[in-house]
Design a protein around this motif. Structure first.
Motif, PDB file in Angstrom:
ATOM      1  N   ASP A  25      -4.794 -10.965  -0.171  1.00 24.14           N
ATOM      2  CA  ASP A  25      -4.181  -9.787  -0.786  1.00 24.14           C
ATOM      3  C   ASP A  25      -2.963  -9.391   0.038  1.00 24.14           C
ATOM      4  O   ASP A  25      -3.109  -8.934   1.180  1.00 24.14           O
ATOM      5  CB  ASP A  25      -5.185  -8.637  -0.831  1.00 24.14           C
ATOM      6  CG  ASP A  25      -4.638  -7.377  -1.478  1.00 24.14           C
ATOM      7  OD1 ASP A  25      -3.428  -7.325  -1.795  1.00 24.14           O
ATOM      8  OD2 ASP A  25      -5.428  -6.433  -1.650  1.00 24.14           O
ATOM      9  N   PRO A  26      -1.756  -9.567  -0.491  1.00 24.59           N
ATOM     10  CA  PRO A  26      -0.569  -9.248   0.299  1.00 24.59           C
ATOM     11  C   PRO A  26      -0.498  -7.786   0.722  1.00 24.59           C
ATOM     12  O   PRO A  26       0.132  -7.462   1.727  1.00 24.59           O
ATOM     13  CB  PRO A  26       0.600  -9.619  -0.616  1.00 24.59           C
ATOM     14  CG  PRO A  26       0.040  -9.700  -1.983  1.00 24.59           C
ATOM     15  CD  PRO A  26      -1.418 -10.019  -1.836  1.00 24.59           C
ATOM     16  N   ASN A  27      -1.184  -6.897   0.006  1.00 23.81           N
ATOM     17  CA  ASN A  27      -1.172  -5.486   0.393  1.00 23.81           C
ATOM     18  C   ASN A  27      -1.880  -5.247   1.726  1.00 23.81           C
ATOM     19  O   ASN A  27      -1.514  -4.348   2.478  1.00 23.81           O
ATOM     20  CB  ASN A  27      -1.787  -4.622  -0.705  1.00 23.81           C
ATOM     21  CG  ASN A  27      -0.935  -4.644  -1.951  1.00 23.81           C
ATOM     22  OD1 ASN A  27       0.290  -4.543  -1.894  1.00 23.81           O
ATOM     23  ND2 ASN A  27      -1.572  -4.811  -3.095  1.00 23.81           N
ATOM     24  N   ILE A  28      -2.891  -6.063   2.025  1.00 22.46           N
ATOM     25  CA  ILE A  28      -3.590  -5.960   3.318  1.00 22.46           C
ATOM     26  C   ILE A  28      -2.622  -6.342   4.437  1.00 22.46           C
ATOM     27  O   ILE A  28      -2.524  -5.662   5.462  1.00 22.46           O
ATOM     28  CB  ILE A  28      -4.827  -6.879   3.348  1.00 22.46           C
ATOM     29  CG1 ILE A  28      -5.803  -6.551   2.229  1.00 22.46           C
ATOM     30  CG2 ILE A  28      -5.483  -6.865   4.721  1.00 22.46           C
ATOM     31  CD1 ILE A  28      -6.558  -5.274   2.393  1.00 22.46           C
ATOM     32  N   VAL A  29      -1.907  -7.437   4.239  1.00 25.26           N
ATOM     33  CA  VAL A  29      -0.951  -7.911   5.247  1.00 25.26           C
ATOM     34  C   VAL A  29       0.184  -6.908   5.413  1.00 25.26           C
ATOM     35  O   VAL A  29       0.555  -6.546   6.536  1.00 25.26           O
ATOM     36  CB  VAL A  29      -0.409  -9.306   4.866  1.00 25.26           C
ATOM     37  CG1 VAL A  29       0.674  -9.745   5.826  1.00 25.26           C
ATOM     38  CG2 VAL A  29      -1.547 -10.320   4.840  1.00 25.26           C
ATOM     39  N   LEU A  30       0.733  -6.446   4.313  1.00 28.34           N
ATOM     40  CA  LEU A  30       1.829  -5.483   4.384  1.00 28.34           C
ATOM     41  C   LEU A  30       1.372  -4.174   5.022  1.00 28.34           C
ATOM     42  O   LEU A  30       2.133  -3.534   5.748  1.00 28.34           O
ATOM     43  CB  LEU A  30       2.429  -5.250   2.997  1.00 28.34           C
ATOM     44  CG  LEU A  30       3.127  -6.468   2.388  1.00 28.34           C
ATOM     45  CD1 LEU A  30       3.515  -6.194   0.936  1.00 28.34           C
ATOM     46  CD2 LEU A  30       4.328  -6.887   3.204  1.00 28.34           C
ATOM     47  N   GLY A  31       0.118  -3.780   4.781  1.00 21.90           N
ATOM     48  CA  GLY A  31      -0.425  -2.585   5.422  1.00 21.90           C
ATOM     49  C   GLY A  31      -0.531  -2.753   6.930  1.00 21.90           C
ATOM     50  O   GLY A  31      -0.316  -1.813   7.691  1.00 21.90           O
ATOM     51  N   PHE A  32      -0.836  -3.972   7.381  1.00 18.47           N
ATOM     52  CA  PHE A  32      -0.885  -4.241   8.816  1.00 18.47           C
ATOM     53  C   PHE A  32       0.508  -4.146   9.436  1.00 18.47           C
ATOM     54  O   PHE A  32       0.665  -3.659  10.557  1.00 18.47           O
ATOM     55  CB  PHE A  32      -1.479  -5.633   9.064  1.00 18.47           C
ATOM     56  CG  PHE A  32      -1.424  -6.068  10.491  1.00 18.47           C
ATOM     57  CD1 PHE A  32      -2.280  -5.515  11.434  1.00 18.47           C
ATOM     58  CD2 PHE A  32      -0.512  -7.017  10.901  1.00 18.47           C
ATOM     59  CE1 PHE A  32      -2.233  -5.913  12.758  1.00 18.47           C
ATOM     60  CE2 PHE A  32      -0.457  -7.421  12.226  1.00 18.47           C
ATOM     61  CZ  PHE A  32      -1.323  -6.869  13.151  1.00 18.47           C
ATOM     62  N   LEU A  33       1.509  -4.605   8.701  1.00 18.74           N
ATOM     63  CA  LEU A  33       2.873  -4.586   9.221  1.00 18.74           C
ATOM     64  C   LEU A  33       3.510  -3.200   9.151  1.00 18.74           C
ATOM     65  O   LEU A  33       4.522  -2.951   9.802  1.00 18.74           O
ATOM     66  CB  LEU A  33       3.736  -5.598   8.454  1.00 18.74           C
ATOM     67  CG  LEU A  33       3.312  -7.063   8.593  1.00 18.74           C
ATOM     68  CD1 LEU A  33       4.137  -7.941   7.661  1.00 18.74           C
ATOM     69  CD2 LEU A  33       3.399  -7.534  10.026  1.00 18.74           C
ATOM     70  N   ASP A  34       2.921  -2.289   8.400  1.00 19.62           N
ATOM     71  CA  ASP A  34       3.465  -0.933   8.234  1.00 19.62           C
ATOM     72  C   ASP A  34       2.925  -0.015   9.335  1.00 19.62           C
ATOM     73  O   ASP A  34       2.151   0.902   9.080  1.00 19.62           O
ATOM     74  CB  ASP A  34       3.094  -0.406   6.851  1.00 19.62           C
ATOM     75  CG  ASP A  34       3.766   0.906   6.513  1.00 19.62           C
ATOM     76  OD1 ASP A  34       4.660   1.343   7.278  1.00 19.62           O
ATOM     77  OD2 ASP A  34       3.397   1.508   5.485  1.00 19.62           O
ATOM     78  N   VAL A  35       3.355  -0.260  10.565  1.00 18.17           N
ATOM     79  CA  VAL A  35       2.823   0.504  11.702  1.00 18.17           C
ATOM     80  C   VAL A  35       3.273   1.959  11.687  1.00 18.17           C
ATOM     81  O   VAL A  35       2.626   2.806  12.291  1.00 18.17           O
ATOM     82  CB  VAL A  35       3.197  -0.161  13.051  1.00 18.17           C
ATOM     83  CG1 VAL A  35       2.498  -1.490  13.195  1.00 18.17           C
ATOM     84  CG2 VAL A  35       4.691  -0.315  13.198  1.00 18.17           C
ATOM     85  N   ALA A  36       4.372   2.273  11.022  1.00 21.43           N
ATOM     86  CA  ALA A  36       4.868   3.649  10.983  1.00 21.43           C
ATOM     87  C   ALA A  36       4.355   4.413   9.761  1.00 21.43           C
ATOM     88  O   ALA A  36       4.582   5.606   9.641  1.00 21.43           O
ATOM     89  CB  ALA A  36       6.396   3.658  10.980  1.00 21.43           C
ATOM     90  N   GLY A  37       3.634   3.708   8.878  1.00 25.81           N
ATOM     91  CA  GLY A  37       3.176   4.357   7.654  1.00 25.81           C
ATOM     92  C   GLY A  37       1.672   4.261   7.493  1.00 25.81           C
ATOM     93  O   GLY A  37       0.916   4.686   8.363  1.00 25.81           O
ATOM     94  N   ASP A  38       1.252   3.670   6.401  1.00 25.85           N
ATOM     95  CA  ASP A  38      -0.170   3.551   6.069  1.00 25.85           C
ATOM     96  C   ASP A  38      -0.739   2.281   6.714  1.00 25.85           C
ATOM     97  O   ASP A  38      -1.051   1.303   6.037  1.00 25.85           O
ATOM     98  CB  ASP A  38      -0.332   3.525   4.545  1.00 25.85           C
ATOM     99  CG  ASP A  38      -1.774   3.684   4.127  1.00 25.85           C
ATOM    100  OD1 ASP A  38      -2.585   4.179   4.931  1.00 25.85           O
ATOM    101  OD2 ASP A  38      -2.085   3.299   2.984  1.00 25.85           O
ATOM    102  N   PHE A  39      -0.893   2.304   8.037  1.00 28.40           N
ATOM    103  CA  PHE A  39      -1.317   1.141   8.812  1.00 28.40           C
ATOM    104  C   PHE A  39      -2.745   0.727   8.456  1.00 28.40           C
ATOM    105  O   PHE A  39      -3.645   1.556   8.342  1.00 28.40           O
ATOM    106  CB  PHE A  39      -1.223   1.457  10.309  1.00 28.40           C
ATOM    107  CG  PHE A  39      -1.664   0.330  11.194  1.00 28.40           C
ATOM    108  CD1 PHE A  39      -0.907  -0.823  11.287  1.00 28.40           C
ATOM    109  CD2 PHE A  39      -2.828   0.421  11.931  1.00 28.40           C
ATOM    110  CE1 PHE A  39      -1.312  -1.869  12.104  1.00 28.40           C
ATOM    111  CE2 PHE A  39      -3.240  -0.606  12.749  1.00 28.40           C
ATOM    112  CZ  PHE A  39      -2.478  -1.755  12.838  1.00 28.40           C
TER     113      PHE A  39
END
Length: 140
Positions: A25-39
């Motif tokens: 699920d790319p949203n899981i990966v993108l959530g990991f990379l979003d350290v300033a937002g919805d990590f």
């Protein structure tokens, strides 16, 4: 034939692990990379599990004289960090950050018929072909 079956089994286990951990699920990966937002820290646990497993397994496997299904171990000999390596790593990271896919999860997603994964795999194959055409004649 045994090597092909072993590769198929290893790929199936890897793909099942990716699917079970939801790394397809790319949203899981993108959530990991979003350290300033919805990590989302889940990817860190998957990465830590992979690192620990690799550290243990490599030590055990390399103690053997040779692999089970090959005549010798084929480990990389290059130890230099050159511009093609750096540029390739940067492109890989940017693509991963933009799409939320890296090759393994993208292939699992494409096999499941996920549209975004199919597009990513097509772009990945095009990039691989382009790299192959531009690196001809260059020593590896």
């Amino acid at each position: 034939m045994t090597r092909w079956l072993a590769a198929l089994l290893a790929g199936a286990v890897f793909g099942a692990g990716l699917a079970l951990s939801r790394m397809t699920d790319p949203n899981i990966v993108l959530g990991f990379l979003d350290v300033a937002g919805d990590f989302d820290p889940r990817l860190a646990f998957v990465l830590a599990g992979a690192v620990v497993t690799t550290l243990i397994a490599f030590r055990l496997v390399l103690r053997r004289g040779r692999p089970w299904l090959a005549d010798r171990f084929r480990l990389p000999l290059a130890r230099t960090i050159d511009p093609p390596l750096v540029v390739g790593a940067l492109l890989f990271g940017v693509g991963w950050g933009l799409a939320g896919y890296c090759p393994g999860p993208a292939l699992v997603g494409a096999a499941a018929g996920v549209d975004s994964a199919l597009i990513f795999v097509a772009a990945m194959l095009a990039g691989s072909l382009l790299q192959g055409m531009t690196s001809r004649g260059r020593a590896t």
